[in-house]
Design a protein around this motif. Sequence first.
Motif, PDB file in Angstrom:
ATOM      1  N   SER A   1       0.870  -1.167   0.000  1.00  0.00           N
ATOM      2  CA  SER A   1       0.000   0.000   0.000  1.00  0.00           C
ATOM      3  C   SER A   1       0.905   1.214   0.000  1.00  0.00           C
ATOM      4  O   SER A   1       2.135   1.094  -0.087  1.00  0.00           O
ATOM      5  CB  SER A   1      -0.947   0.010   1.208  1.00  0.00           C
ATOM      6  OG  SER A   1      -0.257   0.344   2.394  1.00  0.00           O
ATOM      7  N   LYS A   2       0.319   2.406   0.087  1.00  0.00           N
ATOM      8  CA  LYS A   2       1.126   3.614   0.021  1.00  0.00           C
ATOM      9  C   LYS A   2       2.122   3.687   1.174  1.00  0.00           C
ATOM     10  O   LYS A   2       3.249   4.177   1.003  1.00  0.00           O
ATOM     11  CB  LYS A   2       0.213   4.846   0.027  1.00  0.00           C
ATOM     12  CG  LYS A   2       0.964   6.160  -0.144  1.00  0.00           C
ATOM     13  CD  LYS A   2       0.005   7.327  -0.225  1.00  0.00           C
ATOM     14  CE  LYS A   2       0.769   8.636  -0.436  1.00  0.00           C
ATOM     15  NZ  LYS A   2      -0.139   9.795  -0.526  1.00  0.00           N
ATOM     16  N   ARG A   3       1.752   3.219   2.373  1.00  0.00           N
ATOM     17  CA  ARG A   3       2.629   3.319   3.532  1.00  0.00           C
ATOM     18  C   ARG A   3       3.059   1.962   4.104  1.00  0.00           C
ATOM     19  O   ARG A   3       4.082   1.882   4.773  1.00  0.00           O
ATOM     20  CB  ARG A   3       1.946   4.146   4.628  1.00  0.00           C
ATOM     21  CG  ARG A   3       1.795   5.622   4.269  1.00  0.00           C
ATOM     22  CD  ARG A   3       1.261   6.430   5.449  1.00  0.00           C
ATOM     23  NE  ARG A   3       1.180   7.834   5.128  1.00  0.00           N
ATOM     24  CZ  ARG A   3       2.160   8.713   5.320  1.00  0.00           C
ATOM     25  NH1 ARG A   3       3.295   8.307   5.827  1.00  0.00           N
ATOM     26  NH2 ARG A   3       1.999   9.988   5.008  1.00  0.00           N
ATOM     27  N   TRP A   4       2.300   0.922   3.868  1.00  0.00           N
ATOM     28  CA  TRP A   4       2.635  -0.385   4.439  1.00  0.00           C
ATOM     29  C   TRP A   4       3.542  -1.171   3.489  1.00  0.00           C
ATOM     30  O   TRP A   4       3.409  -1.092   2.263  1.00  0.00           O
ATOM     31  CB  TRP A   4       1.374  -1.190   4.700  1.00  0.00           C
ATOM     32  CG  TRP A   4       0.570  -0.700   5.881  1.00  0.00           C
ATOM     33  CD1 TRP A   4      -0.495   0.137   5.841  1.00  0.00           C
ATOM     34  CD2 TRP A   4       0.777  -1.034   7.263  1.00  0.00           C
ATOM     35  NE1 TRP A   4      -0.975   0.362   7.112  1.00  0.00           N
ATOM     36  CE2 TRP A   4      -0.214  -0.350   8.004  1.00  0.00           C
ATOM     37  CE3 TRP A   4       1.693  -1.840   7.937  1.00  0.00           C
ATOM     38  CZ2 TRP A   4      -0.311  -0.454   9.387  1.00  0.00           C
ATOM     39  CZ3 TRP A   4       1.598  -1.948   9.318  1.00  0.00           C
ATOM     40  CH2 TRP A   4       0.614  -1.257  10.027  1.00  0.00           C
ATOM     41  N   PHE A   5       4.447  -1.955   4.078  1.00  0.00           N
ATOM     42  CA  PHE A   5       5.322  -2.796   3.275  1.00  0.00           C
ATOM     43  C   PHE A   5       5.620  -4.090   4.039  1.00  0.00           C
ATOM     44  O   PHE A   5       5.510  -4.158   5.267  1.00  0.00           O
ATOM     45  CB  PHE A   5       6.627  -2.066   2.937  1.00  0.00           C
ATOM     46  CG  PHE A   5       7.463  -1.691   4.130  1.00  0.00           C
ATOM     47  CD1 PHE A   5       8.429  -2.547   4.645  1.00  0.00           C
ATOM     48  CD2 PHE A   5       7.286  -0.459   4.744  1.00  0.00           C
ATOM     49  CE1 PHE A   5       9.206  -2.203   5.744  1.00  0.00           C
ATOM     50  CE2 PHE A   5       8.060  -0.092   5.847  1.00  0.00           C
ATOM     51  CZ  PHE A   5       9.012  -0.967   6.349  1.00  0.00           C
ATOM     52  N   ALA A   6       5.992  -5.117   3.297  1.00  0.00           N
ATOM     53  CA  ALA A   6       6.468  -6.379   3.872  1.00  0.00           C
ATOM     54  C   ALA A   6       7.973  -6.449   3.677  1.00  0.00           C
ATOM     55  O   ALA A   6       8.514  -5.859   2.737  1.00  0.00           O
ATOM     56  CB  ALA A   6       5.780  -7.559   3.200  1.00  0.00           C
ATOM     57  N   PHE A   7       8.660  -7.162   4.578  1.00  0.00           N
ATOM     58  CA  PHE A   7      10.103  -7.246   4.444  1.00  0.00           C
ATOM     59  C   PHE A   7      10.601  -8.623   4.858  1.00  0.00           C
ATOM     60  O   PHE A   7       9.976  -9.346   5.629  1.00  0.00           O
ATOM     61  CB  PHE A   7      10.805  -6.161   5.283  1.00  0.00           C
ATOM     62  CG  PHE A   7      10.833  -6.441   6.765  1.00  0.00           C
ATOM     63  CD1 PHE A   7      11.883  -7.162   7.340  1.00  0.00           C
ATOM     64  CD2 PHE A   7       9.818  -5.990   7.591  1.00  0.00           C
ATOM     65  CE1 PHE A   7      11.915  -7.409   8.700  1.00  0.00           C
ATOM     66  CE2 PHE A   7       9.838  -6.237   8.959  1.00  0.00           C
ATOM     67  CZ  PHE A   7      10.890  -6.957   9.520  1.00  0.00           C
ATOM     68  N   GLY A   8      11.758  -8.947   4.323  1.00  0.00           N
ATOM     69  CA  GLY A   8      12.494 -10.137   4.727  1.00  0.00           C
ATOM     70  C   GLY A   8      13.965  -9.772   4.810  1.00  0.00           C
ATOM     71  O   GLY A   8      14.467  -9.006   3.978  1.00  0.00           O
ATOM     72  N   SER A   9      14.663 -10.283   5.823  1.00  0.00           N
ATOM     73  CA  SER A   9      16.071  -9.905   5.996  1.00  0.00           C
ATOM     74  C   SER A   9      16.875 -11.092   6.507  1.00  0.00           C
ATOM     75  O   SER A   9      16.338 -12.017   7.123  1.00  0.00           O
ATOM     76  CB  SER A   9      16.202  -8.731   6.971  1.00  0.00           C
ATOM     77  OG  SER A   9      15.844  -9.122   8.284  1.00  0.00           O
ATOM     78  N   ILE A  10      18.178 -11.030   6.230  1.00  0.00           N
ATOM     79  CA  ILE A  10      19.112 -12.014   6.762  1.00  0.00           C
ATOM     80  C   ILE A  10      20.382 -11.278   7.171  1.00  0.00           C
ATOM     81  O   ILE A  10      20.862 -10.396   6.448  1.00  0.00           O
ATOM     82  CB  ILE A  10      19.417 -13.123   5.738  1.00  0.00           C
ATOM     83  CG1 ILE A  10      20.409 -14.125   6.347  1.00  0.00           C
ATOM     84  CG2 ILE A  10      19.927 -12.563   4.429  1.00  0.00           C
ATOM     85  CD1 ILE A  10      20.583 -15.380   5.511  1.00  0.00           C
ATOM     86  N   MET A  11      20.900 -11.604   8.345  1.00  0.00           N
ATOM     87  CA  MET A  11      22.110 -10.989   8.859  1.00  0.00           C
ATOM     88  C   MET A  11      23.082 -12.080   9.275  1.00  0.00           C
ATOM     89  O   MET A  11      22.704 -13.038   9.962  1.00  0.00           O
ATOM     90  CB  MET A  11      21.798 -10.085  10.051  1.00  0.00           C
ATOM     91  CG  MET A  11      22.988  -9.251  10.534  1.00  0.00           C
ATOM     92  SD  MET A  11      24.050 -10.121  11.735  1.00  0.00           S
ATOM     93  CE  MET A  11      22.966 -10.243  13.145  1.00  0.00           C
ATOM     94  N   LEU A  12      24.341 -11.942   8.839  1.00  0.00           N
ATOM     95  CA  LEU A  12      25.399 -12.893   9.180  1.00  0.00           C
ATOM     96  C   LEU A  12      26.525 -12.126   9.863  1.00  0.00           C
ATOM     97  O   LEU A  12      26.954 -11.075   9.363  1.00  0.00           O
ATOM     98  CB  LEU A  12      25.929 -13.603   7.936  1.00  0.00           C
ATOM     99  CG  LEU A  12      24.904 -14.386   7.106  1.00  0.00           C
ATOM    100  CD1 LEU A  12      25.551 -14.908   5.828  1.00  0.00           C
ATOM    101  CD2 LEU A  12      24.309 -15.532   7.912  1.00  0.00           C
ATOM    102  N   GLU A  13      27.019 -12.655  10.991  1.00  0.00           N
ATOM    103  CA  GLU A  13      28.063 -11.964  11.749  1.00  0.00           C
ATOM    104  C   GLU A  13      29.097 -12.971  12.253  1.00  0.00           C
ATOM    105  O   GLU A  13      28.740 -14.063  12.711  1.00  0.00           O
ATOM    106  CB  GLU A  13      27.446 -11.214  12.936  1.00  0.00           C
ATOM    107  CG  GLU A  13      28.462 -10.488  13.800  1.00  0.00           C
ATOM    108  CD  GLU A  13      27.811  -9.791  14.988  1.00  0.00           C
ATOM    109  OE1 GLU A  13      28.547  -9.158  15.774  1.00  0.00           O
ATOM    110  OE2 GLU A  13      26.566  -9.894  15.126  1.00  0.00           O
ATOM    111  N   GLN A  14      30.361 -12.568  12.187  1.00  0.00           N
ATOM    112  CA  GLN A  14      31.465 -13.363  12.730  1.00  0.00           C
ATOM    113  C   GLN A  14      32.393 -12.418  13.482  1.00  0.00           C
ATOM    114  O   GLN A  14      32.763 -11.364  12.978  1.00  0.00           O
ATOM    115  CB  GLN A  14      32.219 -14.065  11.603  1.00  0.00           C
ATOM    116  CG  GLN A  14      33.268 -15.068  12.063  1.00  0.00           C
ATOM    117  CD  GLN A  14      34.631 -14.435  12.322  1.00  0.00           C
ATOM    118  OE1 GLN A  14      34.955 -13.407  11.732  1.00  0.00           O
ATOM    119  NE2 GLN A  14      35.400 -15.061  13.205  1.00  0.00           N
TER     120      GLN A  14
END
Length: 382
Positions: A232-245
Amino acid sequence: MIRSCFPLAPFSVAALMVLSSPSALADRVHLEDGSRIEGELQRLHEKALAVETAFAGTISIAQDQIAGLNSDGFLMISLASGDRIMGRLAYDPQTGQRLLSETLGNLPLDLDKVSAIWPEDQPTPERLVIQEIEERERHNLAEAQKQHEEEQKALAEALVTPDKAWSGRTQLGLSGASGNTDRAALNGKATARRETSFDRLDLSLGWRFARENGQETENEVIGDARLERDFSKRWFAFGSIMLEQDEFEDLDLRSVVTLGSGYFFIQENDHELKARLGLGYQLEAFQTSPTEEEAILSLGYDYKIQLNGRLLFTHNFTYLPSLSDPVNDFRVQSDAALDIPVTDNKAWSVKIGLRNQYDNRPVLGNEKLDTFYTVSLGYNFQ
């Protein structure tokens, strides 16, 4: 059919000869207050007379304000009785309103009993009204069609991925010391963003490395990827991945995968604030401790503002509590940065950064809070 209610009078040949002269009379409206208006009679319909004037264009005069009419040409006159007569109008304050007809002669005419007047070569007033309504409807339909085409064009343009959707930055910071302490530190980061009218893909890879008196003291690498797609104009879906060493935090690998949705509170070119909420899965593999896996909650916001048209301030905050024990087992990440252009085209800039990592249950021997300060020179590309 002409009814017998019109008294026939001898036809005035002299009057018709005068009225037949091209320059004998102009159309004239005599008003009840004694004033006169000259122009071209257009039509009388629904108790209003339209007159085309040289000084004010077409004007409308209420029928009850009219004392009499003079016409230079033939007009069609429709009476309230239903009769129609063609002739010329002649008015004199002494003799009153007259109608000069080639077939019926010189007739007295009561304007109060006239329902319509129009030029003989034009459609009836009723037909003109219908034509005006039809013209308005055609105009409204054309405007609606034009608006629809513009909306469809805008929608089609919104679905087309821009040719130059990618932008990014590479930066590098160095620090060192010699004498009592020999120290060398290196930090760097590379980011890339692909943005269209309905989604955003952010990629980043950062690292820190330091040696002091011949011993390695810092060695950390963090990679991050996040995709946002608007629904929609203001709503969004997201997916993320974070890798740390992080070698010096006993961390071989920390991976966090999150899915959720977000909302834009501020959505402007130079000012943006969005919040996000999601669920995730976290895996932590340590060098000397058992591997931990758990479901987590991800709650945070991303803020940016352009200052004075040049300076860019950003702040990203994320709260990551464990679903099994959110009070005693959580992590907090905070990244703030000020980007200062050093060239007119903003291609080169200096970035001052402050990063905080808080782990409420760190590995034994580690501090709960890590704070990092960075100053780096970077190149921005479009």
